[in-house]
Enzyme design. Structure first.
Site, short mmCIF file in Angstrom:
data_model
loop_
_atom_site.label_atom_id
_atom_site.label_comp_id
_atom_site.label_asym_id
_atom_site.label_seq_id
_atom_site.Cartn_x
_atom_site.Cartn_y
_atom_site.Cartn_z
N ASP A 61 0.82 -1.21 0.00
CA ASP A 61 0.00 0.00 0.00
C ASP A 61 0.86 1.26 0.00
O ASP A 61 0.37 2.34 0.36
CB ASP A 61 -0.91 0.01 1.24
CG ASP A 61 -2.34 -0.38 0.88
OD1 ASP A 61 -2.58 -0.76 -0.28
OD2 ASP A 61 -3.22 -0.30 1.77
N ASP A 73 -7.85 -6.61 13.64
CA ASP A 73 -7.51 -7.94 14.15
C ASP A 73 -8.40 -8.33 15.32
O ASP A 73 -8.91 -9.46 15.38
CB ASP A 73 -6.03 -7.98 14.55
CG ASP A 73 -5.60 -6.75 15.34
OD1 ASP A 73 -6.48 -5.96 15.74
OD2 ASP A 73 -4.39 -6.58 15.55
#
Length: 687
Positions: free
Chosen positions: A267, A420
């Site tokens: 990214d 997460d």
């Protein structure tokens, strides 16, 4: 017959206490005592002579010790000068977080500033009262002394009215708030104690997850082994310092090449970094590795968006499991062989999480203190929750997911900065189990600068509060048992993510200083000293080599409470800084094992052959010389500095009341805030 035996024994004895003093120079000396005193020193007529000799020797030893003590005292001056010069450099640089602090949390910043100015004014007022003859020895003043007719002047009249206001209006609510925080403190300490007892039980019984069937050796030629299709993802963003290590380590995983695909999810918005990563992927592809490079044009959703985009690829349906490694993680070659077998014949298992280890845990004081925290997190929290509850928060990396579990739980969502933890909670609500392997480690880096660590902790403490607000209705409506719901709501979220930063900051950074100026509200010594020391001792048990840092750890944790409290409030009430995502700065430190994984294998089948480490190190040094070194600077943190002056002001006030433990705690805690405020802990920031 006894007398001759006694005389024979006396003949072989020596008189006196021979002492040898070795002295190469005045600052380097040692003393060796050759023998203990004998009975002749006390029975014979030469007693006084031996005593005179021993007295002279003792005088020499005392003089030498005094000389060494004087040398230690003289070293204080250079250390003070160094500290003063460092502070002066930071002030002259003018780099502060004042503008950002005012912009992100204006009310929090203003409240701390108001508390500081009020405490300074009250300190001057109290000092004046002390010299006027007011006594501060006991917390409870004799209100009979406050007789208006007994007042001698204007100052006495004003101060007596101030005492009445303290007793009637300020002390009761402050004592109530203090008692509430003490209660939360005790509950959280009890939770910490239970976790430690669970860890001791696991160690005593040698409990650990064991796969039902061990994977067969790849070199045995047995094709009946358990080698499912595994997708490996490496999300990264502008991480030039570590991309080569992580890609090299993942490409050296010991797994059949036809059963593994590596996705490098870049990214980065820096074109140079993109080219470097793409070139590294191309190099390993030419070596025969099944590896692909992906770059998003629209970078929405940070890491969660990156992983979600990668899972939408058409070829993902051919894979059963996905292993995730952040850019600074370097798994050992046997990582998949130790984690994937746990999924065999265990259809309810959704996640296998490995433990982190750190290449730079001894780099500086900051990394050592971080290591204490994370060692307790993995050794105690994750292991105990994994063994007894089959649920814990996914650490975002160094874990293997069953792709079916990800899809069943709704996949990656970009709604928080802790994607997460989000996926782990949703998987638990859908009935999936989790395993934590404490004996499987994956190497990574710790932030070496306070700026990087501070941003990381802000994200880690604001995200859970965002998630709690969003998933609370889903937890209540879920079909899991009531005690599992209670565990998630009260223990996982409220106690460990909300109450811990709340009472840590409120009790020790706000209420304790206020009780110095409102002495009618008190905090017992066991709250200020004994229980925090005990909890710090328990925290440091998983990393026994860190015991010398017990006191710095206790002080630093309280210092970090201002960042964690600010982040918790931001996430709970959706303030602007709650959605900040800053990639943690890496230094790219490598161990010798990392250098092995970075070697280009001449033969893909012999990737583990021993390389020429000296040649590789020389090449890396040449590349570092060619690259322009970035400038480094330090930042001044205004919130930490204001809290430092607040605590030091309160410590000065505690001297008037002769409160020993409170004074020392406030003094050292204030100095800890001062060091952090001037960025004197950790490495400098590269720009």
């Amino acid at each position: 017959m006894a007398a001759p035996s006694f005389n024979w024994w006396r003949k072989d004895t020596h008189r006196g206490t021979p002492v040898v003093v070795k002295m190469e120079n005045p600052n380097n000396w040692s003393m060796v005592e050759l023998e203990a005193p004998s009975e002749d020193d006390f029975l014979n007529d030469g007693v006084s002579k031996g005593r005179n000799k021993n007295a002279k020797q003792l005088t020499w030893v005392l003089l030498l010790k005094a000389h060494r003590a004087a040398g230690c005292i003289t070293s204080i001056a250079p250390a003070t000068f160094f500290l003063a010069s460092a502070v002066r450099r930071r002030l002259s640089a003018g780099r502060t977080d004042t503008e950002k602090a005012v912009r992100t949390t204006p009310r929090f910043y203003s409240c701390i500033k108001i508390f500081l100015w009020v405490s300074i004014l009250l300190l001057g007022f109290e000092v004046a009262a002390y010299f006027k003859g007011w006594e501060f020895g006991a917390p409870d003043l004799d209100l009979g002394y406050l007789n208006p007719f007994a007042e001698k002047g204007l100052f006495d009249w004003v101060y007596s009215r101030w005492v009445l206001i303290r007793v009637g209006y300020l002390a009761p609510p402050l004592q109530f708030l203090a008692n509430a925080c003490i209660y939360l403190f005790l509950v959280q300490s009890l939770d910490r104690l239970v976790l430690c007892l669970g860890c001791f039980w696991i160690r005593a019984k040698k409990i650990k997850p064991v796969p039902k069937q061990t994977i067969l050796d790849l070199e045995s030629g047995d094709v009946d082994g358990f080698f499912p299709m595994v997708l490996v993802q490496i999300p990264m963003c502008n991480e030039r310092e570590v991309y080569q290590q992580s890609i090299g380590a993942v490409c050296n995983l010991n797994w059949p090449k036809s059963k593994i695909l590596i996705q490098v999810l870049d990214d980065s918005d820096d074109p140079t970094t993109q080219l470097l990563i793409k070139d590294e992927v191309h190099k390993w592809k030419n070596e025969g590795m099944n590896i692909v490079y992906r770059h998003r044009v629209i970078r929405d959703g940070y890491k969660a968006g990156n992983l979600k985009s990668a899972m939408n690829c058409s070829y993902v349906k051919d894979y059963e499991f996905v292993a995730i490694f952040d850019a600074d993680f370097q798994p050992n070659p046997d990582f998949l062989r130790k984690t994937v077998p746990h999924f065999k014949d265990n259809e309810e298992l959704g996640l296998v999480q490995a433990r982190w280890s750190f290449v730079n845990k001894d780099e500086n004081l900051l990394t050592r203190l971080q290591h204490v925290n994370l060692a307790f997190h993995f050794e105690v929290e994750q292991q105990v929750n994994g063994i007894f509850l089959n649920f814990f928060g996914f650490n975002g990396t160094a874990g293997v997911w069953r792709i079916k579990a990800l899809e069943d739980s709704g996949g990656w969502l970009e709604r928080t900065t802790v994607e997460d933890m989000d996926i782990a909670v949703r998987a638990h609500l859908h009935g999936w189990k989790m395993i934590f392997l404490n004996d499987v480690e994956c190497q990574c880096e710790l932030p070496e600068s306070y700026e990087a660590y501070r941003k990381q902790q802000h994200r880690w403490h604001s995200g859970p509060m965002q998630l709690f607000r969003l998933c609370l209705p889903d937890i209540i409506k879920s079909k899991i048992s009531i005690w599992k719901k209670a565990n998630i709501i009260f223990l996982f979220f409220l106690l460990r993510k909300l109450i811990l930063p709340f009472y840590s900051f409120t009790l020790f950074c706000i209420i304790l200083p206020m009780t110095m100026f409102v002495p009618e509200a008190t905090l017992p010594a066991w709250v200020v000293c004994y229980i925090p020391a005990t909890m710090s001792f328990l925290n440091i048990l998983p990393s026994p080599k860190s015991f010398p840092f017990l006191v710095p750890y206790l002080l630093f944790e309280n210092t970090m409470s201002v960042t964690k409290f600010n982040a918790m409030i931001s996430g709970l009430f959706q303030l602007g800084s709650a959605y900040e995502w800053v990639v943690t700065k890496k230094s790219g430190r490598s161990s010798e094992g990392d250098l092995v994984s970075l070697i280009e294998p001449k033969d893909p089948q012999r990737a583990g052959s021993e390389p020429d480490l000296e040649k590789l190190e020389a090449q890396m040094k040449e590349q570092e010389k060619k690259m322009k070194k970035p400038k480094k600077h330090n930042r001044i943190y205004t919130k930490e500095l204001m809290l430092a002056f607040l605590l030091l002001t309160a410590s000065a006030r505690s001297l008037l009341s002769a409160q020993g433990i409170h004074f020392y705690f406030l003094l050292f805690q204030g100095l800890s805030f001062l060091l952090v405020g001037f960025d004197l802990i950790g490495e400098q920031i590269a720009t």
